[in-house]
Structures are given as C-alpha cells and as structure tokens.
Write a protein that holds these residues in place. Sequence first.
Motif, PDB file in Angstrom:
ATOM      1  N   LYS A 251      41.856  71.289  30.295  1.00 12.59           N
ATOM      2  CA  LYS A 251      41.632  71.471  31.739  1.00 12.59           C
ATOM      3  C   LYS A 251      42.739  72.330  32.347  1.00 12.59           C
ATOM      4  CE  LYS A 251      39.079  67.157  32.413  1.00 12.59           C
ATOM      5  NZ  LYS A 251      39.084  65.787  33.008  1.00 12.59           N
ATOM      6  N   ASN A 276      35.848  76.149  27.404  1.00 15.92           N
ATOM      7  CA  ASN A 276      34.717  75.296  27.765  1.00 15.92           C
ATOM      8  C   ASN A 276      34.018  74.738  26.525  1.00 15.92           C
ATOM      9  OD1 ASN A 276      34.882  75.444  30.596  1.00 15.92           O
ATOM     10  ND2 ASN A 276      33.871  77.429  30.624  1.00 15.92           N
ATOM     11  N   HIS A 283      34.359  66.143  24.771  1.00 11.67           N
ATOM     12  CA  HIS A 283      33.529  65.203  25.536  1.00 11.67           C
ATOM     13  C   HIS A 283      32.517  64.523  24.616  1.00 11.67           C
ATOM     14  CE1 HIS A 283      34.800  65.523  29.677  1.00 11.67           C
ATOM     15  NE2 HIS A 283      34.766  66.849  29.638  1.00 11.67           N
ATOM     16  N   HIS A 288      31.056  61.221  25.934  1.00 10.79           N
ATOM     17  CA  HIS A 288      30.624  61.721  27.247  1.00 10.79           C
ATOM     18  C   HIS A 288      29.501  62.741  27.035  1.00 10.79           C
ATOM     19  CE1 HIS A 288      35.177  61.064  28.236  1.00 10.79           C
ATOM     20  NE2 HIS A 288      34.532  59.923  28.067  1.00 10.79           N
ATOM     21  N   ASP A 290      26.574  63.460  28.486  1.00 14.86           N
ATOM     22  CA  ASP A 290      26.042  64.236  29.613  1.00 14.86           C
ATOM     23  C   ASP A 290      26.994  65.356  30.014  1.00 14.86           C
ATOM     24  OD1 ASP A 290      23.841  62.618  29.614  1.00 14.86           O
ATOM     25  OD2 ASP A 290      24.509  61.349  31.282  1.00 14.86           O
ATOM     26  N   GLU A 291      28.305  65.070  30.014  1.00 19.01           N
ATOM     27  CA  GLU A 291      29.288  66.099  30.355  1.00 19.01           C
ATOM     28  C   GLU A 291      29.256  67.230  29.337  1.00 19.01           C
ATOM     29  OE1 GLU A 291      29.766  62.903  30.350  1.00 19.01           O
ATOM     30  OE2 GLU A 291      31.105  62.221  31.959  1.00 19.01           O
ATOM     31  N   ALA A 294      26.095  69.355  29.818  1.00 21.82           N
ATOM     32  CA  ALA A 294      26.186  70.157  31.043  1.00 21.82           C
ATOM     33  C   ALA A 294      27.062  71.388  30.839  1.00 21.82           C
ATOM     34  CB  ALA A 294      26.729  69.300  32.187  1.00 21.82           C
ATOM     35  N   ILE A 295      28.182  71.219  30.157  1.00 24.70           N
ATOM     36  CA  ILE A 295      29.088  72.348  29.906  1.00 24.70           C
ATOM     37  C   ILE A 295      28.407  73.384  29.027  1.00 24.70           C
ATOM     38  CG2 ILE A 295      31.222  73.059  28.769  1.00 24.70           C
ATOM     39  CD1 ILE A 295      32.415  70.338  29.590  1.00 24.70           C
TER      40      ILE A 295
END
Length: 488
Positions: A251, A276, A283, A288, A290-291, A294-295
């Motif tokens: 991040k 990314n 993730h 994670h 869903d995260e 999405a990315i």
Amino acid sequence: MRLEKNGKSQQTATDCRARRTARRSGYECTMAPKKSKASLTELLEQLTVHSGKEEHEHVLDVANKMLRLEAGDERAVEHKLIALIKLERYAEAVEFAKGHELGTSLALERAYCLYQVGELAGAEALVAEALAGADARTRRGLLHLRAQVAYKAGEFATAAAAYGELGAGAIAVEHEDYDISVNEVAIAVQRALWGEADEAGAGALAVARKLARGEAVNLGDSHGVSHEQAYNYACVLVAAEEYADGLALLKRAKALAQQLDGYTDDEIEAETLPINMQAAYVHGVLGHRDEAVAILNALDLAEDGAARVVVTNNLLALSGVPGYDLRNPHVALRLLTAVPAARERALTKFQRKELARNQLTLEHLCGKENSVKKGIKRHLQAYPADKSVELISIRPGVLDPYATGGKHTTKNLAYRVAKKYEREPTNVALGLAAVQLMMKDNNTTGANKVLDELLKLSPAQYPALRAVAGRVYQAQGHTVKAVRTMWR
C-alpha cells in the motif's frame, strides 16, 4: 527488477539499460562504385539527421536503401539494428543480425534482442564472448545484460555475481547504483522463492521488516524510499510469508507511485500494475477473496500479455469468479493458454513453472491424459526439483476401472501412492500425499511410518514438514511425540 510471487509479472529496473547503451558513433564514408557514391553520401546525411531526431521509422527506411546499394555497409547495419530495437521489433532484429557476419560487433545490442525473444542461452553465449575483449564501459553494459539474462533464466547466483562486480566498480551511468541495489533485492526475493537462502536474503528481510514497522532505513538515496524499493521489500516479506506486513508495504509502494512527478496517467498506471497484482495475490492468501477479485478485475491489461496470463491464472485459482469458473475446465484451459508467446518471453522461471503446472492440472481435468504424461516429463526436465507435479497423473491412473479392476477406493489410491513414494523417498509432496490418504483410510501405522521417513530429511530445508507431522501425531493422541517434533 520488479517481481511478483506465485505468477506475478516481473520487470526490471535495468530493462532498458542495453538500449540506453546502444552506440551512437560518427563514421567516414567507404569507397563505393562511382554511380552509387553520391546516393550513399546523401543517404548517410539523411541517416544522421533522422538518427539525431530519433525518427526510427525513417532511420530504418534509409538504412534499407543503403543496404540495397551496398549490402554490407557497417553504418547501415548498425543503424538498422538499433532502429529495430527502438521500435521493439526484436524478432526481426535477431533475424537481421543472423544474416551478417558480425563477430562480437554490436554484441550488446544483439544479445539484448536474443534476451527479449527468450533465447537466453544464445544471449549469455554472446555476452560471454564479448566480455573477453570489452573495454571498461562496454563491460558494464554487458554485465547488466548478463544479470538480466541470468535472472530470467533462474540462474540467480550468476545474476548476483554480475551485480556484485558492478557494485564494486565505478558507477558509469547516472542512477546506476540505484538500479543495482533494486535488482539485488529482487534477486534475494527470487532466491527465497526457490529455497536458496543466503546472507543477502537475510539482510533484505531485516530491512523489509524495519520498513514495515515504519522505522527509518538508509537505502543510499537522499530522497527517501522509492516506490520500487518499497515494492521489492514488500515482495521480500511475501516470500517470507509475512503477508500482513507485506500488504502494508505494498500500500505504501502504491501511494508513492501515485505521487510520481512528471509521469502521465498511463505511466503511473504501468508503475502500479505489478503492485496491484501482488496485492491481489496477498489478499487471496489472507482469504480476502472479494478484495482480490475486485483488484484483478479493475486492471487494464490490453497491452500486457504476460500480465494477462498471470491475472487469468489467479482469477481461476480464486474459484467461482464469473467468466473464470473451473467447472468448465475446457474454457479455463483456453483462457490460460491464450497468450503463450508472452509467457515464454516476459515471465521468470518461477512463474513459468507455476503456470506450466497449473496448465497440466487443467489438461488433466479436460481428460487429456496423454498430453499430461508427456507434459509431466517435460516439466521435470525443466524443473527437476518440482516432484509434486507427478501427483497430477496418479489419481486418474488409480481411478481408471481398467487400471484398478474397478476398485475406486481410498485404500487402493493410498497403496499406489505409498508404493511410488518408496521408489522416491526424497519426494516430500508425494510422501505427504501418502500420509493424507492413509489418515483418511484410518491407517495410522502406515502414516506414522511415512512421516518418520520424511522427518529424516533436513528439517531446516522443510520447516513446514515438522508442523504437519506434529499435527498428525497430535490427532493420533501422541501428544509428547507431537511436542518433541514441533520443538526439535
């Protein structure tokens, strides 16, 4: 070098070094037949003008005209080769160079083209030959390329040695020391992924942990930590399976990349792409889902075939993603093999290994058993330590009623796997598969026997093996044996 674990695209900070060192020299005209002399002189003037303006298409056109007048004109050959490199037409450049007797002339440029098309052995051979008689400056360019080629081939000790020599010498190009330091960390990550622990890797991990804690670290740059450095050290943490800290540092790397001065939106997007992709992987590992989806779905991969293969692989691995459902393995296989050329040219050895194994798994699910058997043989020739790939072909052979007399049982499968393990006692993956099947069949005696054999291997090399053995012993009620195994 930018890198990703488990099939993430990797680019390197010195990727353009060979192009930047392409020579720009003046030449004197050679004697030519009277009728061509004026034309060659005029074309040479045009070549000089277009080259100075970096009008590479025009340089290529003029060089071709010169070569039609005088086939072996050295000026035209060199300018054409460099123009093809600038235009990223590497395969064409390789074929063009093969048509001329160049010896070690333009060795850096030719080796760079071979590297770009995936002919790594040829690139290294040309570099080695040219290094023998190279001056100091040319030698540095060749060493950068040697490191690049070795990195892509998975020869990390060779890459590290090349950067070690470069770091010990005088810096010849602005920011070269920065490039070297970034790439050395990338090598440390790859060595960790392949189980090649070394002192440099331990040092990189210590620095990465400090950065994750927000401590001040001197990386030799007065401007502070760059997004490339933050990214590579995040990868160090991911390779060490310290995922939460790795994600925090990713991040930070993304935030630094988004603040780059003088970059266009497209350039910033290119800088954040591998960050990314790595974040999506972490993730996924942390659950994670869903995260991660999405990315990956938000990435623009129109012009990056290698990244598209990696993203496709990871979306399939996340399972149940619309458009990437493993319930139809034929569609999944077609998606994964959509851009094979990019896979060979742009991915590292580690990525190629992971993707090749996943492709074999999908081929098995599609019922292509002959292809799987041949593919496993090729895979083991390329990656002899990756014995777990053999597990792909075991289950269909056992469950085939013609091969087993119709006995579709766990006991039958466990017996066949255990027999195969007896022939390959150092194959940890095969041994663990046998243990799992024996436990499912309540054969604790057989499972204990295999575990005892596995634990005779180097515990330092397979630390997770002790954890597995400890849990199995505990499940069997052997608490003391479990504790001793875990704390050995």
